[in-house]
Design a protein around this motif. Structure first.
Motif, mmCIF file in Angstrom:
data_model
loop_
_atom_site.group_PDB
_atom_site.id
_atom_site.type_symbol
_atom_site.label_atom_id
_atom_site.label_comp_id
_atom_site.label_asym_id
_atom_site.label_seq_id
_atom_site.Cartn_x
_atom_site.Cartn_y
_atom_site.Cartn_z
ATOM 1 N N GLY A 158 0.795 -1.227 0.000
ATOM 2 C CA GLY A 158 0.000 0.000 0.000
ATOM 3 C C GLY A 158 0.825 1.272 0.000
ATOM 4 O O GLY A 158 0.274 2.370 0.014
ATOM 5 N N ALA A 159 2.161 1.147 0.002
ATOM 6 C CA ALA A 159 3.029 2.331 0.019
ATOM 7 C C ALA A 159 4.385 1.974 -0.573
ATOM 8 O O ALA A 159 4.823 0.823 -0.512
ATOM 9 C CB ALA A 159 3.198 2.847 1.447
ATOM 10 N N LEU A 160 5.035 2.980 -1.145
ATOM 11 C CA LEU A 160 6.378 2.819 -1.707
ATOM 12 C C LEU A 160 7.371 3.599 -0.858
ATOM 13 O O LEU A 160 7.106 4.748 -0.481
ATOM 14 C CB LEU A 160 6.437 3.344 -3.140
ATOM 15 C CG LEU A 160 5.511 2.715 -4.184
ATOM 16 C CD1 LEU A 160 5.707 3.400 -5.535
ATOM 17 C CD2 LEU A 160 5.753 1.214 -4.298
ATOM 18 N N MET A 161 8.516 2.986 -0.579
ATOM 19 C CA MET A 161 9.600 3.672 0.126
ATOM 20 C C MET A 161 10.750 3.876 -0.852
ATOM 21 O O MET A 161 11.276 2.919 -1.413
ATOM 22 C CB MET A 161 10.068 2.849 1.322
ATOM 23 C CG MET A 161 11.252 3.451 2.054
ATOM 24 S SD MET A 161 11.798 2.431 3.446
ATOM 25 C CE MET A 161 10.510 2.803 4.634
ATOM 26 N N PHE A 162 11.118 5.166 -1.068
ATOM 27 C CA PHE A 162 12.199 5.495 -1.994
ATOM 28 C C PHE A 162 13.488 5.725 -1.214
ATOM 29 O O PHE A 162 13.546 6.630 -0.369
ATOM 30 C CB PHE A 162 11.858 6.747 -2.797
ATOM 31 C CG PHE A 162 10.661 6.601 -3.681
ATOM 32 C CD1 PHE A 162 10.748 5.897 -4.881
ATOM 33 C CD2 PHE A 162 9.438 7.135 -3.318
ATOM 34 C CE1 PHE A 162 9.639 5.754 -5.707
ATOM 35 C CE2 PHE A 162 8.319 6.998 -4.136
ATOM 36 C CZ PHE A 162 8.422 6.298 -5.321
ATOM 37 N N PRO A 163 14.535 4.943 -1.496
ATOM 38 C CA PRO A 163 15.820 5.197 -0.838
ATOM 39 C C PRO A 163 16.367 6.558 -1.239
ATOM 40 O O PRO A 163 16.029 7.103 -2.287
ATOM 41 C CB PRO A 163 16.711 4.053 -1.331
ATOM 42 C CG PRO A 163 16.065 3.582 -2.597
ATOM 43 C CD PRO A 163 14.599 3.828 -2.442
ATOM 44 N N ASN A 164 17.245 7.081 -0.395
ATOM 45 C CA ASN A 164 17.692 8.471 -0.514
ATOM 46 C C ASN A 164 19.210 8.532 -0.655
ATOM 47 O O ASN A 164 19.934 7.763 -0.030
ATOM 48 C CB ASN A 164 17.221 9.222 0.745
ATOM 49 C CG ASN A 164 17.902 10.547 0.964
ATOM 50 O OD1 ASN A 164 19.097 10.604 1.219
ATOM 51 N ND2 ASN A 164 17.139 11.616 0.916
ATOM 52 N N ALA A 165 19.682 9.472 -1.472
ATOM 53 C CA ALA A 165 21.116 9.774 -1.559
ATOM 54 C C ALA A 165 21.291 11.289 -1.555
ATOM 55 O O ALA A 165 20.459 12.026 -2.096
ATOM 56 C CB ALA A 165 21.726 9.177 -2.821
ATOM 57 N N ASP A 166 22.372 11.755 -0.929
ATOM 58 C CA ASP A 166 22.647 13.192 -0.828
ATOM 59 C C ASP A 166 23.496 13.661 -2.004
ATOM 60 O O ASP A 166 24.520 13.043 -2.336
ATOM 61 C CB ASP A 166 23.379 13.488 0.477
ATOM 62 C CG ASP A 166 22.542 13.176 1.694
ATOM 63 O OD1 ASP A 166 21.368 13.583 1.714
ATOM 64 O OD2 ASP A 166 23.050 12.529 2.630
ATOM 65 N N PHE A 167 23.061 14.776 -2.610
ATOM 66 C CA PHE A 167 23.817 15.433 -3.687
ATOM 67 C C PHE A 167 24.236 16.809 -3.161
ATOM 68 O O PHE A 167 23.435 17.748 -3.180
ATOM 69 C CB PHE A 167 22.957 15.588 -4.937
ATOM 70 C CG PHE A 167 22.701 14.313 -5.694
ATOM 71 C CD1 PHE A 167 23.300 14.095 -6.934
ATOM 72 C CD2 PHE A 167 21.867 13.331 -5.183
ATOM 73 C CE1 PHE A 167 23.069 12.918 -7.644
ATOM 74 C CE2 PHE A 167 21.625 12.153 -5.881
ATOM 75 C CZ PHE A 167 22.228 11.940 -7.110
ATOM 76 N N PRO A 168 25.464 16.960 -2.659
ATOM 77 C CA PRO A 168 25.888 18.255 -2.096
ATOM 78 C C PRO A 168 26.092 19.298 -3.195
ATOM 79 O O PRO A 168 26.878 19.092 -4.128
ATOM 80 C CB PRO A 168 27.212 17.917 -1.395
ATOM 81 C CG PRO A 168 27.704 16.683 -2.074
ATOM 82 C CD PRO A 168 26.486 15.917 -2.521
ATOM 83 N N ILE A 169 25.388 20.417 -3.097
ATOM 84 C CA ILE A 169 25.458 21.421 -4.172
ATOM 85 C C ILE A 169 26.586 22.417 -3.959
ATOM 86 O O ILE A 169 26.794 23.307 -4.786
ATOM 87 C CB ILE A 169 24.110 22.170 -4.342
ATOM 88 C CG1 ILE A 169 23.770 22.965 -3.082
ATOM 89 C CG2 ILE A 169 23.001 21.200 -4.679
ATOM 90 C CD1 ILE A 169 22.545 23.837 -3.253
ATOM 91 N N ARG A 198 27.173 12.209 -5.781
ATOM 92 C CA ARG A 198 26.278 11.860 -4.666
ATOM 93 C C ARG A 198 27.008 11.025 -3.623
ATOM 94 O O ARG A 198 28.050 10.423 -3.867
ATOM 95 C CB ARG A 198 25.051 11.097 -5.175
ATOM 96 C CG ARG A 198 25.351 9.716 -5.741
ATOM 97 C CD ARG A 198 24.076 8.896 -5.835
ATOM 98 N NE ARG A 198 24.281 7.598 -6.474
ATOM 99 C CZ ARG A 198 24.764 6.528 -5.864
ATOM 100 N NH1 ARG A 198 25.136 6.594 -4.595
ATOM 101 N NH2 ARG A 198 24.905 5.382 -6.523
ATOM 102 N N SER A 199 26.379 10.968 -2.467
ATOM 103 C CA SER A 199 26.868 10.122 -1.377
ATOM 104 C C SER A 199 26.464 8.676 -1.636
ATOM 105 O O SER A 199 25.799 8.365 -2.639
ATOM 106 C CB SER A 199 26.259 10.593 -0.055
ATOM 107 O OG SER A 199 24.857 10.310 -0.054
ATOM 108 N N TYR A 200 26.811 7.814 -0.710
ATOM 109 C CA TYR A 200 26.281 6.450 -0.739
ATOM 110 C C TYR A 200 24.765 6.515 -0.555
ATOM 111 O O TYR A 200 24.216 7.534 -0.095
ATOM 112 C CB TYR A 200 26.928 5.607 0.353
ATOM 113 C CG TYR A 200 26.694 6.159 1.748
ATOM 114 C CD1 TYR A 200 25.562 5.821 2.492
ATOM 115 C CD2 TYR A 200 27.601 7.059 2.318
ATOM 116 C CE1 TYR A 200 25.341 6.345 3.740
ATOM 117 C CE2 TYR A 200 27.381 7.597 3.580
ATOM 118 C CZ TYR A 200 26.243 7.222 4.288
ATOM 119 O OH TYR A 200 26.012 7.762 5.531
ATOM 120 N N ILE A 201 24.072 5.473 -0.879
ATOM 121 C CA ILE A 201 22.618 5.424 -0.688
ATOM 122 C C ILE A 201 22.327 5.134 0.785
ATOM 123 O O ILE A 201 22.815 4.147 1.342
ATOM 124 C CB ILE A 201 21.982 4.368 -1.603
ATOM 125 C CG1 ILE A 201 22.198 4.775 -3.072
ATOM 126 C CG2 ILE A 201 20.499 4.206 -1.301
ATOM 127 C CD1 ILE A 201 21.747 3.742 -4.069
#
Length: 514
Positions: free
Chosen positions: A382-393, A421-424
């Motif tokens: 019933g829901a999706l979880m999207f993994p995250n990665a950091d993109f330092p600007i 980007r960083s690691y996931i």
């Protein structure tokens, strides 16, 4: 002489008895129902079933909102009770005692039997037709000392009204009473409300937190307005329209938490809105705590086009007294307000973009992955979880060349210019989620706290979609070693001209700085 004194004492005693009897007779229509209601609430407060319905039609004049004597409340509480801030909300609250005056057909009786209660409501007391959907209405109003209500949402599957409230922390739940009303001036029907805390923030301790008061409504009855009070009070301080769902017209709604004065970047905002529209977002819900002038102009322009909906989020206390401008409260309000309105809801910040690797539309991706059965389980996704990665600007711009790169630089479209980007991150730590609103019980910022029975979370593979978080933080050690990820650049040919045209249009029309 002794006899005369005895006669005088007896006369005084008789006179006092007469005065007390007259006072009771004069206030009887108001006094007895209130005592009955409070006794019923006290005796039945531990039960949590649909038979808990308590209805009362108050009769007689309504007293002042909160009866407090000297020494009963602290100075801070006394200030809150007696403050006189000249706002539309407080002006309306001042009129409530007059608005809630008795109607001549009020019975003054207390109905503990559900069938009798249903019968009374069916006699023209409340609407018996499901109301059409209207523009969402909400605002902070006072319930009791340090308790505030924000919104009221009708939930058809539970035949109840869910009200969002802010309470002090720590908070020992008290008995809440809901007044279901046909009109603002209707005296209403009194039912017992059931309180429930929303999970505490994991990031520090605060003076306030949020929760719900669930107000049961008999099947076939539809209140137009609702008030909430605590059992110690004689009449409510608040009145809110009940928000009803309508036919779903959005496939995907995106919720942003409260915006405040720290966010001034028009270019990042427009890039986020246009990019997310390209990936399938139909509507953006934004909670306005304090938005700078240029950003506010842009959002109002999008609101007139029907793309953005802004909600007033003027907290009734300083923002540092609750986690991140009341984020836990705003995300729950946003998701539950989309029941029967949007098919899916995505929770993410302005500087976060879910970048699909295959499907362009996130709604199409959700259609493909959700409503399928979890392996070795009876539950459905019933829901999706999207993994995250950091993109330092703050890192160096990408060396990758593409035709629209100069426009990306000129209009400060950081998402196209930074591909390191960083690691996931751990999915259950910094991920963001897309949900079917009807499966939600309780949320957290990065996860589902609790599903309704029969539903589960689908963790999306980074090979399918990844949440790009474009960070301004300069804590280099948290990002390294960096990896190259140029996925987003493949959309530059379609997106950069759209963003550029929109920025130029806003600059000429609204005179905003870009």
């Amino acid at each position: 002489m002794r006899r005369m004194n005895l006669v005088i004492v007896m006369a005084v005693f008789t006179l006092c008895n007469c005065l007390v009897s007259l006072l009771i007779c004069y206030h009887y229509p108001e006094f007895i129902p209130r005592v009955r209601m409070l006794l019923a609430l006290t005796s039945r407060d531990h039960e949590n079933t649909s038979e808990d319905i308590i209805a009362s039609v108050q009769k007689g004049a309504i007293n002042s909102v909160i009866q407090s004597s000297a020494g009963k409340h602290s100075k801070q509480e006394a200030f809150l009770l007696n403050r006189n801030i000249p706002t539309p909300t407080t002006r309306r609250n001042e009129r409530l005692p007059q608005m809630l005056q008795q109607t001549h057909n009020s019975s003054g009786q207390l109905f503990l039997n559900k069938s009798r209660f249903d019968a009374v409501l069916g006699e023209g007391g409340l609407e018996n037709r499901f109301p059409p959907r209207r523009p969402y209405q909400s605002e902070f109003q006072q319930v009791d000392v340090r308790i505030f209500i924000y919104s009221a949402i009708y939930e058809k599957t539970h035949s109840s009204v869910r009200t969002l409230i802010l309470v002090p922390e720590p908070f020992n739940p008290v008995s809440f009473v809901c007044v279901l009303k046909r009109t603002r001036s209707h005296v209403g029907y009194w039912v017992q409300g059931h309180f429930r805390h929303i999970s505490l923030s994991r990031w520090g301790t605060y003076n306030n937190r949020c929760g719900f008061v669930h107000c049961p409504v008999p099947h076939g009855s539809y209140p137009e307005f609702i008030s909430v009070l605590t059992a110690r009070m004689s009449s409510p301080l608040n009145i809110l329209p009940v928000n009803y769902p309508g036919p779903p017209y959005n496939r995907l709604t995106r919720c942003y938490h409260a915006m405040h004065g720290n966010f001034t970047d028009v270019n990042t905002l427009v890039t986020a809105l246009e990019t997310n529209r390209y990936f399938g977002t139909d509507k953006f819900l934004i909670y306005n705590y304090s938005i700078p002038e240029d950003v506010n102009k842009v959002l109002l322009h999008y609101e007139r086009e029907g793309i953005v909906e802004m909600r007033n989020w003027k907290l009734p206390f300083p923002p540092d007294q609750i986690h991140y401008w009341g984020q836990m409260a705003s995300i729950h309000d946003c998701v539950f307000s989309q029941l029967g309105v949007a098919k899916y809801v995505l929770l993410a910040d302005v500087d976060e973009i879910v970048v699909p690797k295959k499907d362009i539309s996130l709604a199409d991706l959700a259609d493909r992955l959700l409503n399928t059965k979890k392996p070795n389980s009876k539950n459905m996704y019933g829901a999706l979880m999207f993994p995250n990665a950091d993109f330092p600007i703050h890192e160096n711009e990408t060396k990758i060349e593409f035709p629209e790169k100069e426009d990306a630089k000129k209009f400060k479209m950081h998402a196209f210019l930074h591909t390191d980007r960083s690691y996931i991150n751990n999915p259950r730590d910094k991920a963001k989620i897309l949900v079917k609103p009807e499966v939600v019980d309780l949320l957290h910022v990065h996860n589902m706290k609790k599903f309704l029975p029969g539903w589960a979370m689908y963790v999306v593979s980074p090979e399918v979609a990844l949440m790009h978080h474009y960070r301004t933080s300069k804590k280099t050690q948290t990002y390294h070693p960096l990896r190259q990820d140029s996925t987003f650049i493949k959309f530059s040919n379609s997106l950069i001209p759209k963003i550029k045209d929109r920025l130029l249009h806003l600059q000429s029309k609204l005179e905003v700085n870009i």
